[in-house]
Write an enzyme that holds these catalytic residues in place. Structure first.
Site, short mmCIF file in Angstrom:
data_model
loop_
_atom_site.label_atom_id
_atom_site.label_comp_id
_atom_site.label_asym_id
_atom_site.label_seq_id
_atom_site.Cartn_x
_atom_site.Cartn_y
_atom_site.Cartn_z
N CYS A 22 14.12 47.33 -19.14
CA CYS A 22 14.67 47.41 -17.79
C CYS A 22 13.88 48.33 -16.87
O CYS A 22 14.12 48.36 -15.67
CB CYS A 22 16.14 47.85 -17.85
N LYS A 25 12.07 46.66 -13.84
CA LYS A 25 12.79 46.14 -12.68
C LYS A 25 12.10 46.54 -11.38
O LYS A 25 11.44 47.58 -11.31
CB LYS A 25 14.22 46.69 -12.65
N ASP A 59 27.02 44.36 -7.71
CA ASP A 59 27.76 44.47 -8.96
C ASP A 59 27.01 43.78 -10.10
O ASP A 59 25.95 43.18 -9.89
CB ASP A 59 29.17 43.88 -8.80
#
Length: 343
Positions: A22, A25, A59
């Protein structure tokens, strides 16, 4: 020796990627500039579905209300997550990427139902036997979650990438959302920090960290079920934007501030030495730069700040509420001068 090692001895998947997990990103600030004003398409009046959660607060998954038994119907959850190799073992990478993708559904208080694979592979550089191991890892984690895998999509790419698009369901009245935090609510964290610096050390040195792999492949299912059972309404998972980045998004969306007790935050064995020896990803530094204008760091040292912003891969849930087995690391408070305060 694993089958992958027999097929391609000495191959280190992390060396085929510019970043890892991650941490690859797009930085949060840049991403927000890209999607500014793109709030998603909402169906017109009279449509059979209702968009409950879209792009507005960033979200973890989209949520659409479907008509069904009972007054509230069913919330259909949709998400996708994929990334470059975070570890060298292809089977472990597959397991980690799948657990990470499924986490978005758990972070919304849902249950994953079906997933499809997303695979990018350098077909002329790496053997397809390694890709098979990646897919096998993803399949095993999905089976553990009780989630079907129904195929997927692949492309020829010079850089390997893997993940899943996941569809789940939840009770619309019991969704966990990042915009439902209220002052006076404690904050619980279900997995320790430090995955980013340990993964970065693994990429740089080849050292293996079993505690990091075990943490990343652990499903957030039990944590999500505990949060819903405890009546929590607000949560997110902690992944590429780090604890501070995801907490900042939650607090901003909820219109509150948050206080973190740095001494109460759990960390993986080896995390402190890794950050002190400089195994910090560019993603982590960008996270820290993004939240710094909105954060009162108090007397927190630089290594503490970096670990709090550490770009996690398949991290835990950050829940507004107390849940069994998870340490309380702070609380939400009334809006203040700084959105985040470190004590």
């Amino acid at each position: 020796m694993t089958s992958a090692q027999q097929v391609a001895p000495g191959v280190r998947l992390t060396q085929y990627a510019h970043g890892g997990g991650c941490a690859c990103k797009i930085p949060p600030g840049e991403l927000e500039d890209i999607v500014a004003g793109l709030t998603g398409t909402r169906a017109g009046a009279g449509h059979a579905t209702e968009l409950l959660v879209g792009m507005e607060t960033g979200d973890d998954a989209a949520a659409v209300r479907l008509p069904g038994p009972g007054p509230g119907g069913t919330a259909l959850l949709a998400t996708a997550d994929f990334f470059t190799p975070v570890v060298d073992d292809p089977y472990d990478w597959g397991r980690i990427a799948a657990a990470n993708a499924l986490s978005d559904v758990y972070a919304m208080g849902g249950q994953p139902v079906v997933a499809v694979n997303l695979l990018a592979w350098p077909r002329e550089t790496l053997p397809f036997e390694l890709a098979r191991e990646v897919l096998r890892g993803g399949l095993d984690i999905a089976a553990q979650a009780g989630c079907h895998v129904g195929g997927g999509h692949s492309v020829d790419d010079p850089e390997p990438k893997y993940g899943m698009a996941v569809t789940g369901i939840a009770d619309p009245a019991r969704l966990l959302r990042n915009d439902r935090g209220t002052p006076g609510t404690p904050l619980s964290l279900t997995k320790p920090l430090g995955l980013g610096v340990l993964n970065n050390r693994h990429k740089a040195t080849g050292e293996n960290f079993e505690q990091a792999v075990a943490t990343m492949v652990e499903l957030n299912r039990a944590a999500a079920e505990a949060a819903v059972e405890a009546g929590a309404a607000c949560a997110t998972d902690v992944t590429g934007f780090g604890l501070l980045g995801h907490l900042y998004k939650l607090a901003r969306a909820s219109g509150v501030s948050a206080v973190i007790d740095a001494a109460a935050v759990p960390y993986l064995d080896g995390a402190w030495s890794a950050v002190r020896e400089g195994f910090v990803s560019g993603g982590t530094r960008r996270n820290l730069e993004w939240v710094s204008p909105h954060t009162d760091f108090g007397t927190a040292a630089e290594d503490t700040r970096l670990l709090l912003a550490d770009a996690q891969t398949s991290g835990g849930l950050l829940v507004a509420g107390e849940i069994p087995g998870a340490p309380v690391i702070g609380e939400l408070v009334a809006p203040a001068e700084h959105t985040l305060v470190i004590r």
